[in-house]
Design a protein around this motif. Structure first.
Motif, PDB file in Angstrom:
ATOM      1  N   VAL A 154      -0.573 -10.216   1.347  1.00  0.00           N
ATOM      2  CA  VAL A 154      -0.772  -8.793   1.071  1.00  0.00           C
ATOM      3  C   VAL A 154       0.536  -7.999   1.071  1.00  0.00           C
ATOM      4  O   VAL A 154       0.519  -6.775   0.926  1.00  0.00           O
ATOM      5  N   THR A 155       1.653  -8.667   1.275  1.00  0.00           N
ATOM      6  CA  THR A 155       2.945  -7.986   1.203  1.00  0.00           C
ATOM      7  C   THR A 155       3.931  -8.872   0.447  1.00  0.00           C
ATOM      8  O   THR A 155       3.729 -10.084   0.308  1.00  0.00           O
ATOM      9  N   ILE A 156       4.990  -8.245  -0.025  1.00  0.00           N
ATOM     10  CA  ILE A 156       6.152  -8.984  -0.503  1.00  0.00           C
ATOM     11  C   ILE A 156       7.303  -8.588   0.411  1.00  0.00           C
ATOM     12  O   ILE A 156       7.708  -7.420   0.442  1.00  0.00           O
ATOM     13  N   GLY A 320      10.244  -7.761  10.145  1.00  0.00           N
ATOM     14  CA  GLY A 320      11.039  -7.502   8.957  1.00  0.00           C
ATOM     15  C   GLY A 320      10.423  -6.370   8.163  1.00  0.00           C
ATOM     16  O   GLY A 320       9.312  -5.909   8.448  1.00  0.00           O
ATOM     17  N   SER A 321      11.145  -5.900   7.173  1.00  0.00           N
ATOM     18  CA  SER A 321      10.625  -4.849   6.304  1.00  0.00           C
ATOM     19  C   SER A 321       9.876  -5.489   5.143  1.00  0.00           C
ATOM     20  O   SER A 321      10.239  -6.563   4.654  1.00  0.00           O
ATOM     21  N   ILE A 322       8.831  -4.817   4.716  1.00  0.00           N
ATOM     22  CA  ILE A 322       7.932  -5.366   3.699  1.00  0.00           C
ATOM     23  C   ILE A 322       7.593  -4.294   2.677  1.00  0.00           C
ATOM     24  O   ILE A 322       7.712  -3.098   2.944  1.00  0.00           O
ATOM     25  N   PHE A 323       7.153  -4.730   1.511  1.00  0.00           N
ATOM     26  CA  PHE A 323       6.638  -3.818   0.503  1.00  0.00           C
ATOM     27  C   PHE A 323       5.158  -4.108   0.296  1.00  0.00           C
ATOM     28  O   PHE A 323       4.755  -5.270   0.179  1.00  0.00           O
ATOM     29  N   ILE A 324       4.366  -3.052   0.265  1.00  0.00           N
ATOM     30  CA  ILE A 324       2.939  -3.188  -0.010  1.00  0.00           C
ATOM     31  C   ILE A 324       2.614  -2.423  -1.286  1.00  0.00           C
ATOM     32  O   ILE A 324       3.328  -1.483  -1.670  1.00  0.00           O
ATOM     33  N   ILE A 325       1.537  -2.813  -1.930  1.00  0.00           N
ATOM     34  CA  ILE A 325       1.020  -2.110  -3.097  1.00  0.00           C
ATOM     35  C   ILE A 325      -0.383  -1.616  -2.735  1.00  0.00           C
ATOM     36  O   ILE A 325      -1.304  -2.418  -2.563  1.00  0.00           O
ATOM     37  N   PRO A 326      -0.558  -0.320  -2.542  1.00  0.00           N
ATOM     38  CA  PRO A 326      -1.877   0.198  -2.168  1.00  0.00           C
ATOM     39  C   PRO A 326      -2.915  -0.071  -3.265  1.00  0.00           C
ATOM     40  O   PRO A 326      -2.596  -0.019  -4.459  1.00  0.00           O
ATOM     41  N   THR A 327      -4.127  -0.337  -2.854  1.00  0.00           N
ATOM     42  CA  THR A 327      -5.194  -0.586  -3.834  1.00  0.00           C
ATOM     43  C   THR A 327      -5.464   0.652  -4.685  1.00  0.00           C
ATOM     44  O   THR A 327      -5.977   0.543  -5.793  1.00  0.00           O
ATOM     45  N   LEU A 339       8.327  -6.049  -8.150  1.00  0.00           N
ATOM     46  CA  LEU A 339       8.624  -6.704  -6.875  1.00  0.00           C
ATOM     47  C   LEU A 339       8.787  -8.208  -7.028  1.00  0.00           C
ATOM     48  O   LEU A 339       9.628  -8.820  -6.366  1.00  0.00           O
ATOM     49  N   SER A 340       7.993  -8.806  -7.897  1.00  0.00           N
ATOM     50  CA  SER A 340       8.092 -10.251  -8.112  1.00  0.00           C
ATOM     51  C   SER A 340       9.445 -10.627  -8.694  1.00  0.00           C
ATOM     52  O   SER A 340      10.090 -11.584  -8.239  1.00  0.00           O
ATOM     53  N   LYS A 341       9.883  -9.878  -9.696  1.00  0.00           N
ATOM     54  CA  LYS A 341      11.174 -10.177 -10.320  1.00  0.00           C
ATOM     55  C   LYS A 341      12.331  -9.928  -9.365  1.00  0.00           C
ATOM     56  O   LYS A 341      13.311 -10.688  -9.310  1.00  0.00           O
TER      57      LYS A 341
END
Length: 445
Positions: A154-156, A320-327, A339-341
């Motif tokens: 659920v995070t990158i 660590g720090s993470i990035f989330i994408i809210p639904t 984020l993937s790239k």
């Protein structure tokens, strides 16, 4: 890096609730579409909103890295940085406000692993298994742990915050201190006294009146401490790891080898520049701060592993720090692509390392000569220290109330270090406070 402030959404009076909803509407106005209903920027590009803490520099450097690695993305996305506050608890608070007001969410949000449990349990995080699973074999174990929650990704992850000991190599050499032989608290205190003998105005670390928000976490993440038992009942007054951590900091402060300066203050910055602070037990993100505080000291600093303190062998700073994408984000597909790239490909990770000095967590990127070359400020010691620390990353078991727990425990530690009570008294009061304010953090109210 984390901040001292925190907060949790609690029951409020009707007047206070109306104020909160109005504030949320104002804060998140920048997350809404630009008027055409599609969130498109000029030239048909999709405009993404990206919330971080501190400043928009994180977003700006990430965007620069993305476009360097994938120039074609310039024609596809425009990225707007939003500042959610001074630290990660402030960003989390903004998300709570938006949820309460049923407002639009940013497309990408930066948090620490600290807050993941809360928002994952709330069910507001986009499932990222489809982008993580294909590259899982190329991720370090620490990255897998940061990205996952209850069988889903659920995070990158952005930055795995390893524990690094930064020290003035020239001063340690002059004082006859070999940091690789400093294995425990007694060794650390002895080294501090040796440093003081050679440099009377210098200290081996700083411990201010206000405990730094990350110090306690870096210990309890590595020594098996728990704030609650398996049933969600608070046990901090009796947990051995918690007690050892508090006692260690007290012994260290009472030894006289530290200087009383709070982190992230003007005196702290000056302390490194004028040799008052000759080393720091901190996290790897500090590599981006120290060169700004003491730019003329390049080549004089080095890095190594932490000693084992309070039985903490390894650990991390907030995981660590993470990035989330809210639904509720409007551009989830594009956010995943960005984020993937940036973070899940070697070329993106290497660009981010070059521009922002973020150490990759992709196995193939870690083996690249760019990552293994000497650091321009800390030399060859830093990549070696980070590599070793990465193998010892441990993540604390954060509850859905982690922000309030952190602030309560840091306040308790500050009281104990400043002589406001015995260890048992301080911990019992902190436990009582958490029980009264939260109850059981795993039970939904």
């Amino acid at each position: 890096m984390t901040a001292e402030k925190t907060g949790v959404l609690q029951r409020r009076s009707m007047i206070a609730l109306i104020s909160v909803l109005l504030l949320a509407t104002f804060v998140f106005a920048g997350c809404s579409d630009s008027g055409d209903g599609k969130g498109a920027a000029e030239g048909g590009k999709v405009k993404l909103t990206w919330m971080v803490w501190g400043s928009t520099e994180t977003v700006e450097k990430a965007t620069e890295s993305l476009f360097k690695a994938y120039p074609d993305m310039k024609d596809k996305v425009e990225i707007e940085g939003l500042v959610g506050g001074a630290g990660d608890p402030d960003v989390a608070k903004k998300l709570r406000l938006a949820l309460a007001a049923n407002e639009d969410m940013p497309d990408i949000v930066m948090l620490n692993r600290t807050q993941l449990t809360e928002f994952a349990e709330a069910g507001i995080l986009e499932d990222l298994t489809d982008v993580i699973k294909p590259v899982q074999g190329n991720l370090t174990q620490a990255a897998i742990e940061l990205a996952g929650y209850k069988g889903k990704f659920v995070t990158i992850p952005y930055e795995i915050k390893t524990k690094i000991w930064f020290y003035r190599k020239d001063m340690f050499d002059a004082a006859g201190i070999d940091p690789t032989k400093v294995k425990n608290l007694d060794d650390f205190i002895a080294a501090g006294k040796k440093l003081r003998e050679k440099f009377p105005d210098s200290s081996i670390w700083n411990l201010g009146k206000q405990a730094a928000g990350y110090n306690l976490g870096m210990i309890v993440s590595g020594n098996g401490a728990k704030f609650t038992n398996d049933q969600g009942d608070y046990i901090i007054a009796t947990d051995p790891g918690v007690k050892k951590a508090f006692d260690m900091f007290k012994q260290l402060k009472d030894s006289g080898v530290t200087v009383e300066i709070n982190d992230f203050t003007p005196d702290w910055e000056k302390g490194f520049a004028n040799n008052t602070i000759a080393s720091s037990l901190i996290s790897n993100w500090f590599k981006n701060f120290l060169p700004k505080y003491a730019p003329d000291q390049a080549g004089k600093w080095a890095a190594t592993e932490w000693p084992i303190l309070a039985d903490a062998d390894g650990g991390s700073e907030a995981g660590g720090s993470i990035f989330i994408i809210p639904t509720k984000g409007k551009h989830k597909k594009e956010a995943k692509d960005v984020l993937s790239k940036l973070l899940l490909t070697k070329q993106g990770a290497l660009a981010l390392n070059e521009i922002r000095s973020i150490t990759p967590y992709l196995k193939d990127a870690l083996q690249d000569p760019q990552i293994q070359q000497p650091h321009k400020f800390f030399g060859a010691s830093l990549p070696l220290a980070e590599s070793k620390a990465l193998e010892k990353v441990k993540v604390f078991s954060f509850s859905p109330a982690a922000d309030l727990e952190r602030s309560t425990m840091n306040e308790a530690l500050s009281k104990y270090l400043n002589g406001a009570g015995s260890l048992d008294q301080i911990l019992k009061q902190a436990e009582t406070d958490l029980k009264n304010q939260i109850g059981n953090p795993y039970k939904k109210k």
